[in-house]
Scaffold this motif. Sequence first.
Motif, PDB file in Angstrom:
ATOM      1  N   PHE A 113       0.920  -1.266   0.071  1.00 29.94           N
ATOM      2  CA  PHE A 113      -0.093   0.018   0.217  1.00 29.94           C
ATOM      3  C   PHE A 113       0.433   1.165  -0.069  1.00 29.94           C
ATOM      4  O   PHE A 113       1.935   1.755   1.019  1.00 29.94           O
ATOM      5  CB  PHE A 113      -0.835   0.172   1.300  1.00 29.94           C
ATOM      6  CG  PHE A 113      -2.102  -1.248   1.812  1.00 29.94           C
ATOM      7  CD1 PHE A 113      -2.062  -1.602  -0.091  1.00 29.94           C
ATOM      8  CD2 PHE A 113      -2.543  -1.605   2.843  1.00 29.94           C
ATOM      9  CE1 PHE A 113      -3.141  -3.156   0.387  1.00 29.94           C
ATOM     10  CE2 PHE A 113      -2.962  -2.718   2.674  1.00 29.94           C
ATOM     11  CZ  PHE A 113      -3.925  -3.195   1.186  1.00 29.94           C
ATOM     12  N   GLU A 114       0.905   1.874  -0.782  1.00 30.85           N
ATOM     13  CA  GLU A 114       1.447   3.343  -1.113  1.00 30.85           C
ATOM     14  C   GLU A 114       0.362   4.629  -1.141  1.00 30.85           C
ATOM     15  O   GLU A 114      -0.252   4.962  -2.331  1.00 30.85           O
ATOM     16  CB  GLU A 114       2.310   3.694  -2.506  1.00 30.85           C
ATOM     17  CG  GLU A 114       2.961   4.414  -2.460  1.00 30.85           C
ATOM     18  CD  GLU A 114       4.056   4.315  -3.766  1.00 30.85           C
ATOM     19  OE1 GLU A 114       4.672   5.709  -3.925  1.00 30.85           O
ATOM     20  OE2 GLU A 114       3.783   3.335  -4.812  1.00 30.85           O
ATOM     21  N   ARG A 115       0.885   5.639  -0.263  1.00 30.28           N
ATOM     22  CA  ARG A 115      -0.029   6.659   0.148  1.00 30.28           C
ATOM     23  C   ARG A 115       1.261   8.034  -0.641  1.00 30.28           C
ATOM     24  O   ARG A 115       1.586   8.060  -0.016  1.00 30.28           O
ATOM     25  CB  ARG A 115      -0.543   7.052   1.553  1.00 30.28           C
ATOM     26  CG  ARG A 115      -0.874   8.346   1.793  1.00 30.28           C
ATOM     27  CD  ARG A 115      -1.833   8.354   3.322  1.00 30.28           C
ATOM     28  NE  ARG A 115      -0.322   8.934   3.797  1.00 30.28           N
ATOM     29  CZ  ARG A 115      -0.163   9.802   3.748  1.00 30.28           C
ATOM     30  NH1 ARG A 115      -1.023  10.667   3.344  1.00 30.28           N
ATOM     31  NH2 ARG A 115       0.892  10.094   5.177  1.00 30.28           N
ATOM     32  N   VAL A 116       0.505   8.016  -1.572  1.00 26.83           N
ATOM     33  CA  VAL A 116       1.265   9.319  -2.653  1.00 26.83           C
ATOM     34  C   VAL A 116       0.902  10.955  -1.887  1.00 26.83           C
ATOM     35  O   VAL A 116      -0.569  11.287  -1.797  1.00 26.83           O
ATOM     36  CB  VAL A 116       0.444   8.956  -3.615  1.00 26.83           C
ATOM     37  CG1 VAL A 116       1.471  10.344  -4.729  1.00 26.83           C
ATOM     38  CG2 VAL A 116       1.301   7.730  -4.678  1.00 26.83           C
ATOM     39  N   VAL A 117       1.126  11.850  -1.795  1.00 29.32           N
ATOM     40  CA  VAL A 117       1.441  12.921  -1.217  1.00 29.32           C
ATOM     41  C   VAL A 117       2.035  13.981  -1.858  1.00 29.32           C
ATOM     42  O   VAL A 117       3.556  13.500  -2.823  1.00 29.32           O
ATOM     43  CB  VAL A 117       1.845  12.947   0.044  1.00 29.32           C
ATOM     44  CG1 VAL A 117       2.146  14.999   0.481  1.00 29.32           C
ATOM     45  CG2 VAL A 117       1.160  12.367   1.044  1.00 29.32           C
ATOM     46  N   SER A 118       1.538  15.052  -2.861  1.00 30.36           N
ATOM     47  CA  SER A 118       2.022  16.171  -3.545  1.00 30.36           C
ATOM     48  C   SER A 118       2.558  16.608  -3.210  1.00 30.36           C
ATOM     49  O   SER A 118       2.479  17.480  -1.899  1.00 30.36           O
ATOM     50  CB  SER A 118       0.988  16.376  -4.663  1.00 30.36           C
ATOM     51  OG  SER A 118       1.837  16.849  -5.388  1.00 30.36           O
ATOM     52  N   TYR A 119       3.840  17.608  -3.180  1.00 31.75           N
ATOM     53  CA  TYR A 119       4.466  18.485  -2.401  1.00 31.75           C
ATOM     54  C   TYR A 119       4.454  19.346  -2.766  1.00 31.75           C
ATOM     55  O   TYR A 119       5.008  20.874  -2.875  1.00 31.75           O
ATOM     56  CB  TYR A 119       5.705  18.152  -1.990  1.00 31.75           C
ATOM     57  CG  TYR A 119       6.431  17.242  -0.722  1.00 31.75           C
ATOM     58  CD1 TYR A 119       5.573  17.582   0.409  1.00 31.75           C
ATOM     59  CD2 TYR A 119       6.231  16.099  -1.024  1.00 31.75           C
ATOM     60  CE1 TYR A 119       5.878  16.356   1.179  1.00 31.75           C
ATOM     61  CE2 TYR A 119       6.240  15.089  -0.210  1.00 31.75           C
ATOM     62  CZ  TYR A 119       5.883  15.213   1.358  1.00 31.75           C
ATOM     63  OH  TYR A 119       5.669  13.913   1.821  1.00 31.75           O
ATOM     64  N   ASP A 120       3.616  19.651  -4.175  1.00 33.74           N
ATOM     65  CA  ASP A 120       3.738  20.987  -5.018  1.00 33.74           C
ATOM     66  C   ASP A 120       2.166  21.445  -4.787  1.00 33.74           C
ATOM     67  O   ASP A 120       1.299  20.568  -5.246  1.00 33.74           O
ATOM     68  CB  ASP A 120       3.828  20.109  -7.028  1.00 33.74           C
ATOM     69  CG  ASP A 120       3.690  21.646  -7.926  1.00 33.74           C
ATOM     70  OD1 ASP A 120       2.655  22.657  -7.347  1.00 33.74           O
ATOM     71  OD2 ASP A 120       3.959  20.984  -8.821  1.00 33.74           O
ATOM     72  N   THR A 121       1.689  23.059  -4.628  1.00 35.18           N
ATOM     73  CA  THR A 121       1.123  23.219  -4.116  1.00 35.18           C
ATOM     74  C   THR A 121      -0.114  23.298  -5.269  1.00 35.18           C
ATOM     75  O   THR A 121      -1.506  23.233  -5.040  1.00 35.18           O
ATOM     76  CB  THR A 121       0.618  24.410  -3.399  1.00 35.18           C
ATOM     77  OG1 THR A 121       1.777  25.473  -4.704  1.00 35.18           O
ATOM     78  CG2 THR A 121       1.917  24.505  -2.014  1.00 35.18           C
ATOM     79  N   SER A 122       0.579  23.156  -6.684  1.00 30.78           N
ATOM     80  CA  SER A 122      -0.410  23.308  -7.897  1.00 30.78           C
ATOM     81  C   SER A 122      -0.613  22.554  -8.632  1.00 30.78           C
ATOM     82  O   SER A 122      -1.687  21.834  -9.395  1.00 30.78           O
ATOM     83  CB  SER A 122       0.438  24.101  -8.712  1.00 30.78           C
ATOM     84  OG  SER A 122       1.366  23.176  -9.291  1.00 30.78           O
TER      85      SER A 122
END
Length: 267
Positions: A113-122
């Motif tokens: 299980f991989e939870r992806v988080v974007s560090y780009d606010t756009s």
Amino acid sequence: MAYVPGAALLAALVVGCSAGTGTDGSAADSRPGGPTASPAAPAGKYRTLPDPCRSVTHSTLKDLLPGVAELPEDQQEKAYAGTASVTYDTDRRVGCTWKAEAPDSSRSLSLDFERVVSYDTSVSDDDRAGEVYGKKEAAAHLPSTASDSPSDSSSPSGSAPSDGKTDEETDGESDGKSGDGATGAAEDLQPRVLDDLGDAAFLDDLLIQAGSTAQHRTVSVVFRTSNVIVTVQYTEQPALSTEIPDSKELQEKAQALARKLVDKFGE
């Protein structure tokens, strides 16, 4: 001495004009319609991950790993518990593996299980997860169409693979892309994109033989649900080197488990 007060008055007027100019500029910047900061892209649906070792019921594991039922009761509980993967951030990635041996074959199951988080606010977490999933699908090299795959009825089993390699060049390599590994699989057993499974999903099927040992087949089902990517890998290795694992059985069971996991994430 008569002109000194006049000079002071002139200096005061200059200072006053400069101050007035700065005030007017600030006021203009604060007017409605001026530049504002863009809102951050929405975060993903999932902020945590479930325990993968507790995500599969004993009844499902008993079906996937028939060898467990033949173990003593205390060993069965240990086998059903699985082995958690070692990760550095359990909020972002977790996994679990189960293994069992029966007289006729050994089987293993693994979840990731991989939870992806974007560090780009756009870019939203979901969009970033879509990019990560897309790379996994591309890396699987799925046949674009049934007619492009080696199992096309116009190409007999054993003909040169679509990558142009000869039989000698591919000797010992995986032929899992051909499905059942014997006379050529039916089109619906080819590695492919899966419909109605999460937001996006695909299935891969690899049959591998290392040296003179028995062949083992691994069926992988990868799907994305919002900002989480789940990978199911189900492997069988027969005890006899002459036997080939059944592609249809492994695919059906791997897909059935994947659909249960989609429902679990939806709870």
